[in-house]
Design a protein around this motif. Structure first.
Motif, PDB file in Angstrom:
ATOM      1  N   HIS A 229       0.863  -1.188   0.000  1.00  0.00           N
ATOM      2  CA  HIS A 229       0.000   0.000   0.000  1.00  0.00           C
ATOM      3  C   HIS A 229       0.892   1.228   0.000  1.00  0.00           C
ATOM      4  O   HIS A 229       2.012   1.202   0.525  1.00  0.00           O
ATOM      5  CB  HIS A 229      -0.910   0.012   1.225  1.00  0.00           C
ATOM      6  CG  HIS A 229      -1.730   1.262   1.354  1.00  0.00           C
ATOM      7  ND1 HIS A 229      -2.628   1.670   0.394  1.00  0.00           N
ATOM      8  CD2 HIS A 229      -1.782   2.199   2.356  1.00  0.00           C
ATOM      9  CE1 HIS A 229      -3.196   2.801   0.781  1.00  0.00           C
ATOM     10  NE2 HIS A 229      -2.697   3.137   1.952  1.00  0.00           N
TER      11      HIS A 229
ATOM     12  N   SER B 115      -3.068  -2.131  -3.059  1.00  0.00           N
ATOM     13  CA  SER B 115      -4.235  -1.288  -2.809  1.00  0.00           C
ATOM     14  C   SER B 115      -4.585  -0.467  -4.046  1.00  0.00           C
ATOM     15  O   SER B 115      -3.813  -0.381  -5.012  1.00  0.00           O
ATOM     16  CB  SER B 115      -3.936  -0.341  -1.644  1.00  0.00           C
ATOM     17  OG  SER B 115      -2.947   0.591  -2.038  1.00  0.00           O
ATOM     18  N   GLU B 116      -5.749   0.180  -4.006  1.00  0.00           N
ATOM     19  CA  GLU B 116      -6.188   1.021  -5.112  1.00  0.00           C
ATOM     20  C   GLU B 116      -5.232   2.199  -5.321  1.00  0.00           C
ATOM     21  O   GLU B 116      -4.967   2.610  -6.452  1.00  0.00           O
ATOM     22  CB  GLU B 116      -7.604   1.534  -4.843  1.00  0.00           C
ATOM     23  CG  GLU B 116      -8.188   2.331  -5.994  1.00  0.00           C
ATOM     24  CD  GLU B 116      -9.606   2.799  -5.710  1.00  0.00           C
ATOM     25  OE1 GLU B 116     -10.298   3.196  -6.668  1.00  0.00           O
ATOM     26  OE2 GLU B 116     -10.016   2.789  -4.528  1.00  0.00           O
TER      27      GLU B 116
ATOM     28  N   TYR C   7      -2.286   0.941  -7.170  1.00  0.00           N
ATOM     29  CA  TYR C   7      -2.742   0.622  -8.531  1.00  0.00           C
ATOM     30  C   TYR C   7      -2.821   1.885  -9.397  1.00  0.00           C
ATOM     31  O   TYR C   7      -2.348   1.894 -10.553  1.00  0.00           O
ATOM     32  CB  TYR C   7      -4.096  -0.068  -8.471  1.00  0.00           C
ATOM     33  CG  TYR C   7      -4.825  -0.099  -9.794  1.00  0.00           C
ATOM     34  CD1 TYR C   7      -4.429  -0.952 -10.814  1.00  0.00           C
ATOM     35  CD2 TYR C   7      -5.916   0.755 -10.021  1.00  0.00           C
ATOM     36  CE1 TYR C   7      -5.090  -0.965 -12.040  1.00  0.00           C
ATOM     37  CE2 TYR C   7      -6.578   0.745 -11.240  1.00  0.00           C
ATOM     38  CZ  TYR C   7      -6.164  -0.113 -12.254  1.00  0.00           C
ATOM     39  OH  TYR C   7      -6.815  -0.113 -13.453  1.00  0.00           O
ATOM     40  N   LYS C   8      -3.399   2.948  -8.861  1.00  0.00           N
ATOM     41  CA  LYS C   8      -3.563   4.181  -9.639  1.00  0.00           C
ATOM     42  C   LYS C   8      -2.218   4.792 -10.031  1.00  0.00           C
ATOM     43  O   LYS C   8      -2.105   5.442 -11.073  1.00  0.00           O
ATOM     44  CB  LYS C   8      -4.390   5.192  -8.846  1.00  0.00           C
ATOM     45  CG  LYS C   8      -5.878   4.836  -8.800  1.00  0.00           C
ATOM     46  CD  LYS C   8      -6.678   5.858  -7.998  1.00  0.00           C
ATOM     47  CE  LYS C   8      -8.172   5.521  -8.036  1.00  0.00           C
ATOM     48  NZ  LYS C   8      -8.978   6.480  -7.239  1.00  0.00           N
TER      49      LYS C   8
ATOM     50  N   LYS D 146      -1.080   2.036 -12.951  1.00  0.00           N
ATOM     51  CA  LYS D 146      -2.011   1.433 -13.908  1.00  0.00           C
ATOM     52  C   LYS D 146      -1.623   1.660 -15.370  1.00  0.00           C
ATOM     53  O   LYS D 146      -1.972   0.862 -16.248  1.00  0.00           O
ATOM     54  CB  LYS D 146      -3.433   1.948 -13.654  1.00  0.00           C
ATOM     55  CG  LYS D 146      -3.608   3.443 -13.889  1.00  0.00           C
ATOM     56  CD  LYS D 146      -5.049   3.861 -13.617  1.00  0.00           C
ATOM     57  CE  LYS D 146      -5.225   5.353 -13.893  1.00  0.00           C
ATOM     58  NZ  LYS D 146      -6.623   5.761 -13.673  1.00  0.00           N
TER      59      LYS D 146
ATOM     60  N   SER E  45      -8.302  -6.939 -11.168  1.00  0.00           N
ATOM     61  CA  SER E  45      -9.142  -6.318 -10.138  1.00  0.00           C
ATOM     62  C   SER E  45      -9.805  -7.392  -9.289  1.00  0.00           C
ATOM     63  O   SER E  45     -10.347  -8.376  -9.808  1.00  0.00           O
ATOM     64  CB  SER E  45     -10.198  -5.443 -10.797  1.00  0.00           C
ATOM     65  OG  SER E  45     -11.089  -4.944  -9.809  1.00  0.00           O
TER      66      SER E  45
ATOM     67  N   LYS F 161     -14.021  -4.977  -4.255  1.00  0.00           N
ATOM     68  CA  LYS F 161     -13.896  -4.584  -2.845  1.00  0.00           C
ATOM     69  C   LYS F 161     -13.778  -5.829  -1.972  1.00  0.00           C
ATOM     70  O   LYS F 161     -14.640  -6.707  -2.008  1.00  0.00           O
ATOM     71  CB  LYS F 161     -15.079  -3.737  -2.422  1.00  0.00           C
ATOM     72  CG  LYS F 161     -15.079  -2.352  -3.073  1.00  0.00           C
ATOM     73  CD  LYS F 161     -16.071  -1.422  -2.418  1.00  0.00           C
ATOM     74  CE  LYS F 161     -15.930  -0.017  -2.992  1.00  0.00           C
ATOM     75  NZ  LYS F 161     -16.823   0.949  -2.335  1.00  0.00           N
TER      76      LYS F 161
ATOM     77  N   GLU G 230     -10.784  -1.556  -2.121  1.00  0.00           N
ATOM     78  CA  GLU G 230     -10.482  -1.987  -3.486  1.00  0.00           C
ATOM     79  C   GLU G 230      -9.078  -2.578  -3.531  1.00  0.00           C
ATOM     80  O   GLU G 230      -8.121  -1.964  -3.075  1.00  0.00           O
ATOM     81  CB  GLU G 230     -10.564  -0.797  -4.447  1.00  0.00           C
ATOM     82  CG  GLU G 230     -11.977  -0.352  -4.775  1.00  0.00           C
ATOM     83  CD  GLU G 230     -12.646  -1.239  -5.819  1.00  0.00           C
ATOM     84  OE1 GLU G 230     -11.951  -2.109  -6.381  1.00  0.00           O
ATOM     85  OE2 GLU G 230     -13.848  -1.060  -6.052  1.00  0.00           O
TER      86      GLU G 230
ATOM     87  N   PHE H 298      -6.128  -5.146  -5.879  1.00  0.00           N
ATOM     88  CA  PHE H 298      -5.726  -5.642  -7.191  1.00  0.00           C
ATOM     89  C   PHE H 298      -4.549  -6.594  -7.036  1.00  0.00           C
ATOM     90  O   PHE H 298      -3.682  -6.386  -6.190  1.00  0.00           O
ATOM     91  CB  PHE H 298      -5.284  -4.485  -8.103  1.00  0.00           C
ATOM     92  CG  PHE H 298      -6.365  -3.466  -8.389  1.00  0.00           C
ATOM     93  CD1 PHE H 298      -7.067  -3.503  -9.586  1.00  0.00           C
ATOM     94  CD2 PHE H 298      -6.670  -2.482  -7.459  1.00  0.00           C
ATOM     95  CE1 PHE H 298      -8.057  -2.557  -9.847  1.00  0.00           C
ATOM     96  CE2 PHE H 298      -7.662  -1.539  -7.717  1.00  0.00           C
ATOM     97  CZ  PHE H 298      -8.355  -1.582  -8.913  1.00  0.00           C
TER      98      PHE H 298
END
Length: 588
Positions: A510, A551-552, A555-556, A559, A568, A571, A581, A583
């Motif tokens: 994360h 974690s999201e 990922y962002k 990506k 994905s 949740k 969220e 991945f």
């Protein structure tokens, strides 16, 4: 009282035992906690007295006191050595009270080192001796220790039996301080079990006695305990009131640990109340006290080491300069001699002197080389413990500030089925296997510029983006994680093919803000704090074996990177975090 003890020691008309006992008590009452360095020096005076007067009991007492001093400083190996030496002398003297007292102290060292079963062995032998000589104060102390050790072992009912026996003895002896300690420990026992009403009852009783004794430190700790119980009972306002009172009580003292505890209580209470501003205020104060508490002694020791090395190096440099001058002077004297016989004698003298100087010169050069080698070893050790930037800052200015980092990627690994696998391996095999894996992880982290933070049992924690922030931290951390996971998968295949036990692994990552800095006085380390760490841990525990769960936020950041592909998971419920969220990430 202290004056009378010292006067007894100074009175040479009294017998040696009375004088020595008074002096030892004088050291304990006035110096051992407040001024440990002074206590150490004073105890050495007892050893000298022992040697001058052939009174070995004085040495036994002094060694026991020194053992306690080093125990208080968490130097357990040194403490054990001194206490065992004292124990040996007391056994030769057949001094059962002295033997029991030292056994109790040795038990304390093992308890503090988490060796509870060993501690109990020493406590129980001490208890038997104290009972045999009817020394109830010593018995009360050791019963208290047995009770506390059983709390650590989870034997709550057994612990209560010993605490209540100790409480009864302390009351019979009229020892209010001991009574307050027993009451407090009973409160801790009930608190650990979640029996908050009973815990509160005993904490309050302990507080009332500490208040009578006007002991600010103990009062404050009792208020903290009571405040934390109210917090657990969701009585946030009452908790705030009590911990505020405790903090006010010690605000003009140097009790850093107690202040840190109060700030922690207030931080938790205001957070539970929903007052984020005040919670943040006390969280920042708590971190400041924590940093002060855990780095001050380390910095002081490092400065002292550097100072001593520099003094020695400067001294050797001056010797070298003096030798050069002396050598040059004698050479000039030789040249100026005209008389053949005198010159011959002078030449012989000069040769001898030169040989001596040359020997001394070699000694100086060798000593300087040793100093440089030791300095290098010290520097390398420091760099092995701390990131290079933090180590350099610590050496340059004597302290290293805690820092906020906005974007750090935290990696956690954990071996699945570790307990079951470990049951099939010997202790030696288990340690060797973990060591092999973690050494590989260390090399992988280093190759990707990731900072290893620590290992916790079979878990490994690392971070990208500190102590030097990096835009590529998230990618580097994921690349390191993929390489770690590949290493474990390959090792699993190789070992299982040979019929050997191997581990499978989960990895979680994360990204977010953290606070980082130095913690600890003994075995200090670079560590990080913040909710990002907790979330990263949840990524690991919510992941799957042979996978990298991110974690999201992470990922962002990645990506659009063509080096990775993502799956994905939607949740996923994470303990204490709700639905997050998540991945899976792998390398194309």
């Amino acid at each position: 009282m202290l004056d009378s003890l010292y006067l007894t020691w100074e009175n040479e008309s009294l017998n040696n035992l009375d004088r020595v006992l008074a002096y030892d008590k004088f050291i304990w009452n006035n110096y051992i906690d407040a001024k440990p360095d002074s206590a150490l020096l004073l105890s050495k005076k007892l050893i000298k007295f022992s040697e001058d007067n052939n009174f070995i009991k004085a040495k036994a007492l002094a060694l026991s006191t020194q053992g306690q001093i080093f125990y208080n400083q968490s130097n357990f190996p040194k403490s054990i050595d001194l206490l065992k030496e004292s124990l040996e002398i007391n056994r030769k003297l057949n001094d059962k009270k002295g033997i029991a007292s030292v056994l109790n102290k040795i038990g304390n060292v093992h308890k503090s080192n988490n060796e509870y079963e060993i501690a109990l062995e020493f406590y129980e032998e001490s208890e038997t001796l104290f009972r045999g000589i009817n020394y109830n104060q010593g018995l009360a102390d050791v019963l208290e220790n047995i009770g506390s050790t059983n709390i650590y072992l989870g034997n709550y009912e057994k612990s209560l039996v010993f605490h209540k026996k100790s409480l009864r003895l302390e009351r019979e002896l009229g020892n209010k301080k001991g009574e307050a300690t027993s009451l407090n420990n009973i409160g801790i026992n009930y608190g650990v079990q979640g029996k908050y009403d009973l815990a509160l009852e005993y904490f309050i009783k302990s507080y009332e006695i500490e208040k009578q004794l006007n002991n600010y430190k103990s009062q404050a700790l009792s208020l903290y305990s009571i405040g934390m119980v109210h917090l657990r009972k969701n009585k946030n306002e009452k908790s705030i009131e009590l911990c505020t009172e405790g903090l006010e009580l010690i605000k003009n003292t140097k009790l850093v640990y107690e202040k840190e505890s109060m700030c922690y209580c207030l931080y938790e209470a205001y957070k539970a109340k929903g007052d984020g501003n005040k919670a943040l205020l006390f969280h920042e104060q708590m971190l400041q006290y924590n940093q002060s508490l855990k780095s001050e002694e380390t910095v002081k020791k490092l400065q002292q080491m550097e100072f001593e090395k520099q003094v020695l190096a400067d001294s050797l440099l001056q010797v070298e300069k003096d030798l050069k001058k002396e050598f040059e002077y004698n050479t000039e004297v030789k040249k100026q001699k005209d008389n053949r016989n005198y010159a011959l004698a002078g030449g012989i003298f000069f040769l001898l002197l030169s040989g001596g100087l040359y020997g001394r010169w070699k000694y100086v050069k060798k000593s300087k080389a040793i100093i440089e080698k030791e300095k290098d070893r010290s520097d390398n050790l420091l760099l092995n413990i701390l990131p290079s930037e933090i180590a350099e800052e610590l050496k340059a200015k004597g302290s290293a500030d805690a820092r906020d980092f906005d974007l750090v990627s935290i990696l956690f690994t954990d071996f699945k089925g570790f307990t079951e696998a470990s049951e099939k391996m010997t202790a030696k095999e288990l340690i060797a296997e973990i060591n092999t894996c973690f050494k590989a992880f260390d090399h992988i982290c280093e190759s990707h510029g990731i900072e290893k933070i620590k290992t916790i049992g079979d878990a490994y924690m690392a971070a990208g983006g500190l102590p030097v922030p990096s835009k590529a931290a998230a990618k580097d951390t994921v690349l390191a994680a993929l390489e770690m996971q590949q290493f474990i998968c390959d090792r699993y295949d190789d070992k299982t093919a040979q019929g050997e036990t191997a581990f499978k692994m989960r990895v979680g990552i994360h990204t977010g803000p953290v606070v980082a800095g130095i913690v600890g006085v003994k075995k200090f380390q670079y560590d990080i704090w913040g909710d990002t760490v907790n979330t990263a841990s949840r990524m690991e525990s919510s992941g799957e074996v042979d996978k990298i769960n991110i974690s999201e936020v992470t990922y962002k950041l990645l990506k659009d990177d063509s080096d990775f592909k993502f799956e994905s998971r939607g949740k996923v419920k994470a303990k204490g975090k709700g639905e997050i969220e998540m991945f899976f990430v792998s390398k194309l």
